[in-house]
Scaffold this active site. Structure first.
Site, mmCIF file in Angstrom:
data_model
loop_
_atom_site.group_PDB
_atom_site.id
_atom_site.type_symbol
_atom_site.label_atom_id
_atom_site.label_comp_id
_atom_site.label_asym_id
_atom_site.label_seq_id
_atom_site.Cartn_x
_atom_site.Cartn_y
_atom_site.Cartn_z
ATOM 1 C CG HIS A 65 -2.207 -0.937 1.090
ATOM 2 N ND1 HIS A 65 -3.080 -0.830 1.982
ATOM 3 C CD2 HIS A 65 -2.590 -1.810 0.273
ATOM 4 C CE1 HIS A 65 -4.021 -1.818 1.516
ATOM 5 N NE2 HIS A 65 -3.647 -2.614 0.450
ATOM 6 C CE1 TYR A 193 -5.563 3.885 10.815
ATOM 7 C CE2 TYR A 193 -5.019 3.931 8.639
ATOM 8 C CZ TYR A 193 -4.916 3.182 10.075
ATOM 9 O OH TYR A 193 -3.969 2.354 10.187
ATOM 10 N N PRO A 285 -4.059 0.130 18.457
ATOM 11 C CG PRO A 285 -5.867 -1.276 17.841
ATOM 12 C CD PRO A 285 -5.362 -0.541 19.025
ATOM 13 C CE1 TYR A 377 -1.106 3.920 9.427
ATOM 14 C CE2 TYR A 377 -0.043 2.816 7.523
ATOM 15 C CZ TYR A 377 -0.868 2.824 8.482
ATOM 16 O OH TYR A 377 -2.070 1.935 8.545
HETATM 17 C C1 LIG Z 1 -6.948 -6.174 17.269
HETATM 18 C C2 LIG Z 1 -5.509 -5.961 17.190
HETATM 19 C C3 LIG Z 1 -5.026 -5.521 15.915
HETATM 20 C C4 LIG Z 1 -3.843 -5.124 15.907
HETATM 21 N N1 LIG Z 1 -3.328 -4.689 14.638
HETATM 22 C C5 LIG Z 1 -2.002 -4.583 14.646
HETATM 23 C C6 LIG Z 1 -1.342 -3.876 13.245
HETATM 24 O O1 LIG Z 1 -2.267 -3.535 12.512
HETATM 25 N N2 LIG Z 1 -0.105 -3.756 13.147
HETATM 26 C C7 LIG Z 1 0.595 -3.970 14.106
HETATM 27 O O2 LIG Z 1 2.150 -3.941 13.926
HETATM 28 N N3 LIG Z 1 0.379 -4.421 15.528
HETATM 29 C C8 LIG Z 1 -1.116 -4.694 15.712
HETATM 30 N N4 LIG Z 1 -1.479 -5.441 16.743
HETATM 31 C C9 LIG Z 1 -0.626 -5.490 17.605
HETATM 32 C C10 LIG Z 1 -0.007 -7.086 17.526
HETATM 33 O O3 LIG Z 1 -0.689 -7.935 17.322
HETATM 34 C C11 LIG Z 1 1.143 -7.268 18.812
HETATM 35 O O4 LIG Z 1 1.766 -6.286 19.126
HETATM 36 C C12 LIG Z 1 2.004 -8.551 18.638
HETATM 37 O O5 LIG Z 1 0.987 -9.572 18.688
HETATM 38 C C13 LIG Z 1 3.152 -8.575 19.654
HETATM 39 O O6 LIG Z 1 3.892 -9.690 19.585
HETATM 40 P P1 LIG Z 1 4.439 -10.527 20.798
HETATM 41 O O7 LIG Z 1 5.010 -11.772 20.142
HETATM 42 O O8 LIG Z 1 5.033 -9.391 21.476
HETATM 43 O O9 LIG Z 1 3.179 -10.821 21.749
HETATM 44 P P2 LIG Z 1 1.938 -11.791 21.621
HETATM 45 O O10 LIG Z 1 1.450 -11.870 19.985
HETATM 46 O O11 LIG Z 1 1.276 -11.541 22.633
HETATM 47 O O12 LIG Z 1 2.762 -13.441 21.679
HETATM 48 C C14 LIG Z 1 3.064 -13.753 23.222
HETATM 49 C C15 LIG Z 1 3.046 -15.196 23.140
HETATM 50 O O13 LIG Z 1 3.529 -15.599 24.561
HETATM 51 C C16 LIG Z 1 2.577 -16.548 24.870
HETATM 52 N N5 LIG Z 1 2.743 -16.463 26.451
HETATM 53 C C17 LIG Z 1 1.946 -15.696 27.232
HETATM 54 N N6 LIG Z 1 2.315 -15.958 28.483
HETATM 55 C C18 LIG Z 1 3.252 -16.778 28.486
HETATM 56 C C19 LIG Z 1 3.838 -17.757 29.419
HETATM 57 N N7 LIG Z 1 3.704 -17.421 30.657
HETATM 58 N N8 LIG Z 1 4.863 -18.736 29.019
HETATM 59 C C20 LIG Z 1 4.930 -18.946 27.640
HETATM 60 N N9 LIG Z 1 4.422 -18.542 26.800
HETATM 61 C C21 LIG Z 1 3.637 -17.314 27.153
HETATM 62 C C22 LIG Z 1 1.469 -16.349 24.262
HETATM 63 O O14 LIG Z 1 0.520 -17.299 23.855
HETATM 64 C C23 LIG Z 1 1.856 -15.705 23.057
HETATM 65 O O15 LIG Z 1 1.801 -16.639 22.092
HETATM 66 C C24 LIG Z 1 -2.941 -5.649 17.036
HETATM 67 C C25 LIG Z 1 -3.403 -6.027 18.060
HETATM 68 C C26 LIG Z 1 -4.762 -6.644 18.300
HETATM 69 C C27 LIG Z 1 -5.316 -7.114 19.187
#
Ligand SMILES: Cc1cc2nc3c(=O)[nH]c(=O)nc-3n(C[C@H](O)[C@H](O)[C@H](O)COP(=O)(O)OP(=O)(O)OC[C@H]3O[C@@H](n4cnc5c(N)ncnc54)[C@H](O)[C@@H]3O)c2cc1C
Length: 382
Positions: A65, A193, A285, A377
């Site tokens: 995009h 948006y 988000p 962005y």
């Molecule tokens: C509706 C929505 C829309 C979004 N849109 C965007 C977007 O467009 N662009 C963007 O950049 N971001 C977006 N985000 C944010 C993005 O999804 C998160 O920032 C991203 O998933 C972060 O990755 P992470 O690996 O840090 O955490 P998570 O994805 O939360 O992964 C953490 C992992 O740790 C595991 N876990 C938890 N506790 C434990 C434990 N005690 N021991 C072992 N494992 C554990 C969980 O099961 C999970 O698999 C959005 C989020 C949401 C909810």
């Protein structure tokens, strides 16, 4: 700890730097892969995935995009990222990135422990870190040089940093987003948006037959209490008239409410534990930054660990938190700015309304303002 995007990309980067590691994830692979979340990938993130050999499917199935549409009270204007900063974003679902990361890790036979319960961290400041967990009733433990807390906002790692050391910065927004996924063609080839007196709306997508739409709702809204028709009617009221007329609707295949918050925990390091991704920070988000920040964190962490193992120097490792936080706070600022500009705040008075109007009017008419938005962005460098 954590086999989400942060944990799996970190693992991948570490293997490439020839640093042994084990991923311990509390859920099953199927569960993690099915979580519907992010969809917008910064240019630097897609470049990084490509450079790691993880971009083949993204380049085939994702969508580049070159801009977005911003709408104020149904009157749209476009911010042209390519013309302004010669950069673009990639629309490619987090679910797909997660699959690509698992395929690469599992395919290469790398150790990933799924369904690990009661994960506990030990010896963080005594120089002998380890974790223990229970899997299918059996207790196991792993000794390590370092632990990476990639276990998301609800994980255990952040809580290992003592209360009197941990500083938390938080803004809870008094609303949420109700999201609907539907097997319908997206209403526009780019994201829309929309600010509207009835509340914010976002038209997003995953592929040519999978659309993702959001509307601002109260934080306590029960998604199940909204029919699909109610959702579509409300969305139509908030987006530009042309988009409302051409919107193709269908049954929702997923409907959920996400609360909006800005949150940063400092420090991102405690003893031999390093936090990365949602474990350390959350952004609303609106700016599409969460996943991208998780990736820049683990990039910095890998660079620091690679220096430590190749030269023995811990300088970069000691500076990891400060390095990561400089980029984190800029993304927090950008997401907060987008959120403040585009949402309806119940407690806002006439002054705040005028400020929002003026902010959008300025953005619509100023190349300098649009350049700043485009730069943020599409992603600040890392
Ligand atoms: C509706 C929505 C829309 C979004 N849109 C965007 C977007 O467009 N662009 C963007 O950049 N971001 C977006 N985000 C944010 C993005 O999804 C998160 O920032 C991203 O998933 C972060 O990755 P992470 O690996 O840090 O955490 P998570 O994805 O939360 O992964 C953490 C992992 O740790 C595991 N876990 C938890 N506790 C434990 C434990 N005690 N021991 C072992 N494992 C554990 C969980 O099961 C999970 O698999 C959005 C989020 C949401 C909810």
């Amino acid at each position: 700890m954590g086999g989400g995007p942060a944990g799996m990309l970190l693992s991948h980067l570490l293997w490439r730097a020839e640093i042994d590691n084990v991923v311990v994830e509390q859920r099953s692979r199927d569960y993690v892969e099915a979580r519907i979340r992010a969809g917008v990938i910064e240019q630097g993130t897609s470049d990084l995935l490509r450079s790691l050999g993880l971009g083949t499917r993204m380049d085939r199935e994702g969508f580049v995009h070159g801009g977005v549409t911003i709408s104020n009270a149904r009157s749209p204007f476009r911010v042209d990222f390519m013309a302004l900063v010669n950069r673009a974003v990639m629309v490619y679902g987090q679910t797909e990135i997660q699959k690509d990361l698992y395929d690469a890790g599992v395919g290469a036979g790398r150790p990933i422990v799924f369904e690990a319960e009661n994960v506990q961290l030990h010896g963080l400041t005594e120089g002998n870190p380890s974790i223990s967990y229970v899997r299918h009733g059996e207790t196991a433990s792993i000794d390590a040089d370092y632990l990476a807390g990639c276990d998301g906002f609800h994980g255990v790692s952040r809580h290992a940093v003592p209360h009197d050391v941990r500083q938390e910065f938080e803004r809870l927004y008094p609303f949420g987003w109700m999201g609907v996924l539907s097997e319908t063609p997206p209403v526009s080839h780019e994201l829309i948006y929309a600010r509207h007196p009835r509340g914010f709306a976002l038209c997003s997508m995953r592929n040519p037959m999978l659309s993702r739409y959001y509307i601002q709702c109260t934080a306590d809204t029960d998604a199940a209490s909204w029919t699909d028709d109610q959702f579509w009617d409300e969305l139509r009221r908030r987006i530009p008239e042309e988009a409302a007329t051409s919107l193709v609707t269908g049954p929702s295949i997923e409907k959920s409410v996400t609360p909006l918050r800005s949150y940063v925990a400092e420090p991102m390091q405690w003893g031999n534990l390093f936090l990365a991704g949602d474990a350390a920070h959350i952004v609303p988000p609106t700016g599409a930054k969460g996943l991208n920040l998780a990736f820049s964190d683990v990039y910095y962490l890998t660079e620091a660990l690679a220096e430590r193992y190749s030269t023995g120097s811990t300088t970069a490792l000691d500076g990891y938190g400060a390095t990561a936080l400089r980029r984190v706070w800029k993304a927090v600022r950008f997401s907060w700015w987008m959120t403040a500009m585009l949402h309806t705040f119940d407690d806002a008075g006439e002054f705040e309304h005028r400020m929002q109007e003026t902010e959008l009017d300025y953005l619509a008419g100023s190349e300098a303002a649009q350049t700043a938005m485009a730069e943020n962005y599409t992603g600040l460098p890392f």
